[in-house]
Design a protein around this motif. Structure first.
Motif, PDB file in Angstrom:
ATOM      1  N   MET A   1      13.229 -24.605 -55.863  1.00 14.59           N
ATOM      2  CA  MET A   1      12.467 -23.886 -57.020  1.00 14.59           C
ATOM      3  C   MET A   1      11.628 -24.951 -57.635  1.00 14.59           C
ATOM      4  N   THR A   2      10.271 -24.894 -57.867  1.00 17.39           N
ATOM      5  CA  THR A   2       9.771 -26.014 -58.706  1.00 17.39           C
ATOM      6  C   THR A   2       9.169 -25.531 -60.156  1.00 17.39           C
ATOM      7  N   GLY A   3       9.045 -24.145 -60.199  1.00 17.91           N
ATOM      8  CA  GLY A   3       8.418 -23.564 -61.371  1.00 17.91           C
ATOM      9  C   GLY A   3       8.649 -22.302 -61.655  1.00 17.91           C
ATOM     10  N   LEU A   4       8.186 -21.774 -62.670  1.00 19.95           N
ATOM     11  CA  LEU A   4       8.370 -20.284 -62.995  1.00 19.95           C
ATOM     12  C   LEU A   4       7.315 -19.318 -62.212  1.00 19.95           C
ATOM     13  N   GLY A   5       7.564 -18.972 -61.196  1.00 20.10           N
ATOM     14  CA  GLY A   5       6.592 -18.014 -60.549  1.00 20.10           C
ATOM     15  C   GLY A   5       5.161 -18.602 -60.263  1.00 20.10           C
ATOM     16  N   GLY A   6       4.988 -19.978 -60.144  1.00 25.63           N
ATOM     17  CA  GLY A   6       3.806 -20.465 -59.686  1.00 25.63           C
ATOM     18  C   GLY A   6       3.325 -21.265 -60.866  1.00 25.63           C
ATOM     19  N   SER A   7       4.010 -21.511 -62.052  1.00 23.12           N
ATOM     20  CA  SER A   7       3.336 -22.006 -63.231  1.00 23.12           C
ATOM     21  C   SER A   7       3.988 -23.465 -62.945  1.00 23.12           C
ATOM     22  N   GLY A   8       3.588 -24.507 -63.839  1.00 25.91           N
ATOM     23  CA  GLY A   8       4.141 -26.028 -63.617  1.00 25.91           C
ATOM     24  C   GLY A   8       5.315 -26.218 -64.441  1.00 25.91           C
ATOM     25  N   ALA A   9       5.621 -25.392 -65.246  1.00 29.87           N
ATOM     26  CA  ALA A   9       7.070 -25.623 -65.816  1.00 29.87           C
ATOM     27  C   ALA A   9       8.219 -25.403 -64.776  1.00 29.87           C
ATOM     28  N   ALA A  10       9.279 -26.258 -65.194  1.00 32.29           N
ATOM     29  CA  ALA A  10      10.466 -26.316 -64.532  1.00 32.29           C
ATOM     30  C   ALA A  10      11.337 -24.865 -64.602  1.00 32.29           C
ATOM     31  N   ALA A  11      11.921 -24.263 -63.716  1.00 37.29           N
ATOM     32  CA  ALA A  11      12.602 -22.787 -64.014  1.00 37.29           C
ATOM     33  C   ALA A  11      13.823 -23.282 -64.740  1.00 37.29           C
ATOM     34  N   PRO A  12      14.435 -22.631 -65.621  1.00 36.88           N
ATOM     35  CA  PRO A  12      15.551 -22.776 -66.187  1.00 36.88           C
ATOM     36  C   PRO A  12      16.763 -22.926 -65.211  1.00 36.88           C
ATOM     37  N   GLY A  13      17.785 -23.416 -65.642  1.00 38.35           N
ATOM     38  CA  GLY A  13      18.916 -23.664 -64.609  1.00 38.35           C
ATOM     39  C   GLY A  13      19.611 -22.591 -64.393  1.00 38.35           C
ATOM     40  N   ASP A  14      19.696 -21.589 -65.381  1.00 36.82           N
ATOM     41  CA  ASP A  14      20.596 -20.295 -65.050  1.00 36.82           C
ATOM     42  C   ASP A  14      19.785 -19.374 -64.282  1.00 36.82           C
ATOM     43  N   TYR A  15      18.469 -19.509 -64.204  1.00 37.90           N
ATOM     44  CA  TYR A  15      17.685 -18.609 -63.387  1.00 37.90           C
ATOM     45  C   TYR A  15      17.650 -19.004 -61.823  1.00 37.90           C
ATOM     46  N   VAL A  16      17.521 -20.443 -61.788  1.00 40.46           N
ATOM     47  CA  VAL A  16      17.722 -21.010 -60.501  1.00 40.46           C
ATOM     48  C   VAL A  16      19.090 -20.406 -59.718  1.00 40.46           C
ATOM     49  N   TYR A  17      19.983 -20.540 -60.574  1.00 37.76           N
ATOM     50  CA  TYR A  17      21.379 -20.089 -60.003  1.00 37.76           C
ATOM     51  C   TYR A  17      21.090 -18.586 -59.945  1.00 37.76           C
ATOM     52  N   PHE A  18      20.826 -17.744 -60.660  1.00 40.52           N
ATOM     53  CA  PHE A  18      20.393 -16.454 -60.494  1.00 40.52           C
ATOM     54  C   PHE A  18      19.880 -16.144 -59.297  1.00 40.52           C
ATOM     55  N   LYS A  19      18.604 -16.840 -58.892  1.00 40.04           N
ATOM     56  CA  LYS A  19      18.202 -16.433 -57.618  1.00 40.04           C
ATOM     57  C   LYS A  19      18.767 -16.755 -56.499  1.00 40.04           C
ATOM     58  N   SER A  20      19.890 -17.945 -56.559  1.00 41.99           N
ATOM     59  CA  SER A  20      20.414 -18.117 -55.489  1.00 41.99           C
ATOM     60  C   SER A  20      21.774 -17.570 -55.163  1.00 41.99           C
ATOM     61  N   VAL A  21      22.099 -16.436 -56.288  1.00 44.96           N
ATOM     62  CA  VAL A  21      23.274 -15.534 -55.997  1.00 44.96           C
ATOM     63  C   VAL A  21      22.853 -14.025 -55.926  1.00 44.96           C
ATOM     64  N   VAL A  22      21.868 -13.551 -56.496  1.00 46.09           N
ATOM     65  CA  VAL A  22      21.499 -12.160 -56.680  1.00 46.09           C
ATOM     66  C   VAL A  22      20.284 -12.113 -55.689  1.00 46.09           C
ATOM     67  N   PRO A  23      20.419 -11.219 -54.592  1.00 45.04           N
ATOM     68  CA  PRO A  23      19.236 -10.942 -53.644  1.00 45.04           C
ATOM     69  C   PRO A  23      18.366 -10.009 -54.360  1.00 45.04           C
ATOM     70  N   LEU A  24      16.952 -10.419 -53.948  1.00 43.15           N
ATOM     71  CA  LEU A  24      15.704  -9.673 -54.413  1.00 43.15           C
ATOM     72  C   LEU A  24      15.552  -8.833 -53.227  1.00 43.15           C
TER      73      LEU A  24
END
Length: 364
Positions: A1-24
């Motif tokens: 993941m390279t950004g926050l939902g399409g923005s240029g900023a890097a995603a927070p580390g805990d959010y990256v981990y969340f996305k890897s564990v909790v399914p959408l």
């Protein structure tokens, strides 16, 4: 993941981990597409999180991580493309039916809090409690501020996003509030023109919340004291409507305290759930798999639980930390003292007397 939902900023580390564990999850019910996270023991009555106009299901990821580790079930939703409040009520009810959920506790912020209230008004038997944050009782003020609402359906996406983001106060912010704004701005970039126009339409369709059959003691009002896009006059009306509701005041936090003050918001939610009689099931936490449901103890040993997540001492987020931190009167973000788990603390934070709720619980 390279950004926050399409923005240029890097995603927070805990959010990256969340996305890897909790399914959408994505399901279609009729003509509506529902996008949501569902994590925690299925044996527990769920807390459903409904975001404001600029929010998505992702904005509550810190609460999903923390509360599920404590044994609560949390469902965070995107508001689907509905164009009036009656359509919202029917669609949300069908969503609950599809998941075989009969009774819910709802945490709604801004527009999400308004939608939670009108659902509780129209479907009183399904809503067992409410947590309302920076929200309102009626939409007349928003309708008056948008005379061009009849052409919302034809307004280009970039203009809708610009209008939406003008409601978020510009800096300078405290760093954790600035981070929360950046995250939400990134989420706004993921929304389609239809998503944006339908949410704005819900915000400007003239309507008001009528009397609720839900007793005030099953309502917690959690507002920030610094600023929010919702005018203070409208927030005061909510406090006046529910005079016996519990108050959970955050000295700072801006429009998105669930991101900027996650420890305090999560604690208030936990105390609310405990007070209204929802018992967590921490004994089932160790069985969480990456699929978001209960698994065996072998899943836990294999590292598919939040307990095995990497620690980042430099991360401001403590959404995944096992510690519970007491929200201070001064509104400070971090605290080294563990929260006492006594009933006295719940009384101190959310009120001085729970006897009325105890009576109501026994009578229900």
């Amino acid at each position: 993941m390279t950004g926050l939902g399409g923005s240029g900023a890097a995603a927070p580390g805990d959010y990256v981990y969340f996305k890897s564990v909790v399914p959408l999850h994505k399901i279609s019910i009729g003509s509506k597409l529902w996008r949501y996270y569902d994590f925690g023991p299925k044996a527990v009555q769920p807390l459903i999180c409904i975001p404001g106009i600029a929010g998505t299901a992702d904005v509550y990821y810190k609460q999903i991580m923390s509360l599920s580790m404590k044994g609560y079930r949390v469902i965070s939703i995107d508001v689907p493309q509905v164009w009036n409040h009656q359509e919202w009520i029917h669609s949300f009810e069908k969503f609950l039916d599809s998941m075989n959920i009969h009774h819910v506790h709802i945490y709604g912020t801004s527009l999400g809090g308004f939608l939670a209230q009108i659902f509780a008004q129209q479907r009183p038997r399904r809503v067992k409690s409410l947590v309302l944050s920076n929200t309102f009782l009626e939409t007349h003020k928003f309708a008056a501020a948008m005379p061009w609402s009849p052409v919302l359906n034809w307004t280009p996406s970039f203009l809708l996003k610009r209008y939406l983001l003008t409601g978020i106060q510009d800096g300078p912010h405290e760093p954790f509030i600035a981070d929360s704004v950046d995250f939400v701005v990134g989420q706004v970039e993921t929304l389609s023109r239809e998503d944006l126009s339908s949410r704005l339409m819900l915000n400007v369709n003239v309507a008001s919340v009528g009397p609720l059959s839900l007793p005030d003691c099953f309502i917690t009002i959690m507002d920030t004291n610094d600023y929010s896009a919702v005018p203070q006059q409208l927030k005061d009306q909510v406090n006046e409507r529910y005079p016996s509701a519990r108050r959970a005041v955050l000295r700072t936090g801006g429009d998105f305290p669930f991101l900027s003050r996650p420890d305090e918001v999560t604690l208030y939610l936990q105390l609310h759930m405990r007070r209204v009689g929802v018992e967590p099931r921490p004994d089932l936490v160790q069985g969480f798999t990456r699929g978001g449901s209960s698994g065996s103890s072998n899943d836990y040993k294999d590292g598919n639980s939040f307990d095995d997540r990497p620690r980042d001492d430099g991360d401001r987020s403590s959404g995944g930390d096992d510690r519970e931190v007491e929200p201070s009167v001064s509104g400070s973000h971090d605290s080294d003292e563990p929260i006492p788990t006594s009933i006295l603390l719940a009384n101190t934070v959310l009120g001085t007397d729970n006897s009325a709720c105890h009576v109501s619980l026994l009578c229900s």
